[in-house]
Enzyme design. Structure first.
Site, PDB file in Angstrom:
ATOM      1  N   LYS A  54       0.843  -1.208   0.000  1.00  0.00           N
ATOM      2  CA  LYS A  54       0.000   0.000   0.000  1.00  0.00           C
ATOM      3  C   LYS A  54       0.873   1.251   0.000  1.00  0.00           C
ATOM      4  O   LYS A  54       0.599   2.211  -0.731  1.00  0.00           O
ATOM      5  CB  LYS A  54      -0.933  -0.005   1.218  1.00  0.00           C
ATOM      6  CG  LYS A  54      -2.102  -0.985   1.046  1.00  0.00           C
ATOM      7  CD  LYS A  54      -2.860  -1.235   2.343  1.00  0.00           C
ATOM      8  CE  LYS A  54      -3.894  -2.332   2.128  1.00  0.00           C
ATOM      9  NZ  LYS A  54      -4.507  -2.812   3.366  1.00  0.00           N
ATOM     10  N   GLN A  98      -4.701  -1.308   9.570  1.00  0.00           N
ATOM     11  CA  GLN A  98      -4.626  -2.656   8.995  1.00  0.00           C
ATOM     12  C   GLN A  98      -5.212  -3.678   9.972  1.00  0.00           C
ATOM     13  O   GLN A  98      -4.806  -3.752  11.135  1.00  0.00           O
ATOM     14  CB  GLN A  98      -3.155  -2.993   8.682  1.00  0.00           C
ATOM     15  CG  GLN A  98      -2.946  -4.338   8.014  1.00  0.00           C
ATOM     16  CD  GLN A  98      -3.536  -4.409   6.606  1.00  0.00           C
ATOM     17  OE1 GLN A  98      -3.395  -3.501   5.802  1.00  0.00           O
ATOM     18  NE2 GLN A  98      -4.223  -5.504   6.315  1.00  0.00           N
ATOM     19  N   ASP A 121     -11.291   3.114   4.015  1.00  0.00           N
ATOM     20  CA  ASP A 121     -11.691   1.700   3.967  1.00  0.00           C
ATOM     21  C   ASP A 121     -13.214   1.553   4.027  1.00  0.00           C
ATOM     22  O   ASP A 121     -13.737   0.457   3.807  1.00  0.00           O
ATOM     23  CB  ASP A 121     -11.101   0.958   5.186  1.00  0.00           C
ATOM     24  CG  ASP A 121      -9.914   0.088   4.804  1.00  0.00           C
ATOM     25  OD1 ASP A 121      -9.766  -0.218   3.606  1.00  0.00           O
ATOM     26  OD2 ASP A 121      -9.157  -0.291   5.714  1.00  0.00           O
TER      27      ASP A 121
END
Ligand code: NAD
Length: 295
Positions: A54, A98, A121
């Protein structure tokens, strides 16, 4: 019949180029780059690989990347403090924590600390709610990537029968909401669904997000169906290594489906590309600018 292969890798490369072009236009308009902060707690090897990928993709798109690696021993309150400082940081447009977090940390409490405007997200209750009732939601990256591939392949999805296998908050439920928004007739199947093959056989669109290697077989599919395989499963190889397979048995499914995503090279590359896209959109909204039209 031999199904067409839906090339997620190529589509994702195109999306990343469009995002990079959007970043190049954003900077002169605002005097700064869009910024994405990624928070990793602990040393889970798969999470480390994702976070590295990422960060690299963020820089390649021309954005600022902020990585926060915290030890496994980090306390929940410390993590929430960090998230709140990122919420307040003007140079940060997107925050990604994460998952999974170490077991003693309450993931829901950490996600709830993310400013919904920076929740690239799409995991906060606020954004899940906006997706359900309509409005400018940040949509979870993997299902939005699946929808992009479906629309690229099929155009208008109105009236199509869609079966989503899996009801997680990260993939299955937002996928179903997106398909409903596109006027599909949507069924969400899960571990307690009776006669899953019969349910799946009704579908013009099958999205499999289960986490069971090669579960969906060719004879579960309606001829010509479009199949999106979200699953990422590692199977041991004879030489001691591992190979990646999806939730769909690619070989038998290819004989029946009209089109299918491979694993790897299908949905996987879309997730990071959409993360960059969401960050660019968040940056525009925060700057009071309209996001680029074709993303
Ligand atoms: P999850 O474990 O949270 O959810 C799995 C879902 O599958 C559950 O809702 C469960 O009801 C359903 N299920 C389990 N067994 C079933 C069965 N026998 N029949 C029908 N349904 C069954 O998983 P998730 O986070 O939604 O991820 C699903 C898969 O997608 C995993 O393989 C994961 O690695 C993969 N994934 C890939 C990406 C990507 O970028 N490609 C992103 C997220 C998840």
């Amino acid at each position: 019949m031999s199904a067409a292969r839906i090339d997620g890798k190529a589509f994702a490369a195109g999306l990343r180029e469009r995002v990079a072009a959007g970043v190049r236009a954003f900077e002169p308009a605002t005097g700064r780059k869009p910024g994405l902060a990624v928070v990793l707690v602990g040393d889970d090897p798969a999470s480390q690989v994702y976070v590295r990928a990422k960060g690299k993709a963020t820089l390649e798109a021309g954005m600022a990347s902020f990585e926060h690696r915290l030890p496994d021993s980090t306390r929940q309150a410390e993590l929430i403090d960090l998230v709140q400082s990122l919420d307040a940081d003007e140079t940060v447009d997107g925050i990604l924590v994460q998952l999974p977090l170490p077991g003693r940390i309450d993931e829901a409490a950490v996600i709830a600390a993310i400013d919904p405007a920076k929740d690239v997200d799409g995991f906060t209750t606020e954004n899940a709610g906006r997706l359900a009732v309509g409005g400018a939601a940040m949509v979870p990256c993997t299902p939005l990537g699946c929808l992009m591939l479906l629309k690229d392949r099929l155009g208008d999805l109105t009236g199509l029968e869609a079966v989503v296998i899996g009801r997680s908050n990260i993939v299955g439920k937002p996928m179903a909401q997106l398909l409903l928004r596109e006027n599909c007739t949507v069924t969400i199947a899960h571990s307690r669904t009776r006669d899953l093959p019969a349910v799946t056989r009704r579908a013009d669109i099958v999205v499999a997000a289960v986490g069971r290697p090669e579960m969906v077989k060719g004879d579960w599919l309606k001829p010509g169906a479009t199949v999106i395989d979200v699953g990422i499963n590692r199977l041991p190889k004879a030489d001691g290594g591992t190979r990646l397979v999806g939730d769909v048995d690619y070989v038998s499914a290819s004989e029946v489906a009209g089109a299918i995503t491979p694993v790897p090279g299908g949905v996987g590359p879309m997730t990071i590309a959409v993360l960059l896209r969401n960050t660019l959109v968040a940056a525009h909204r925060r700057a009071g600018l309209p996001p680029p039209e074709r993303l």
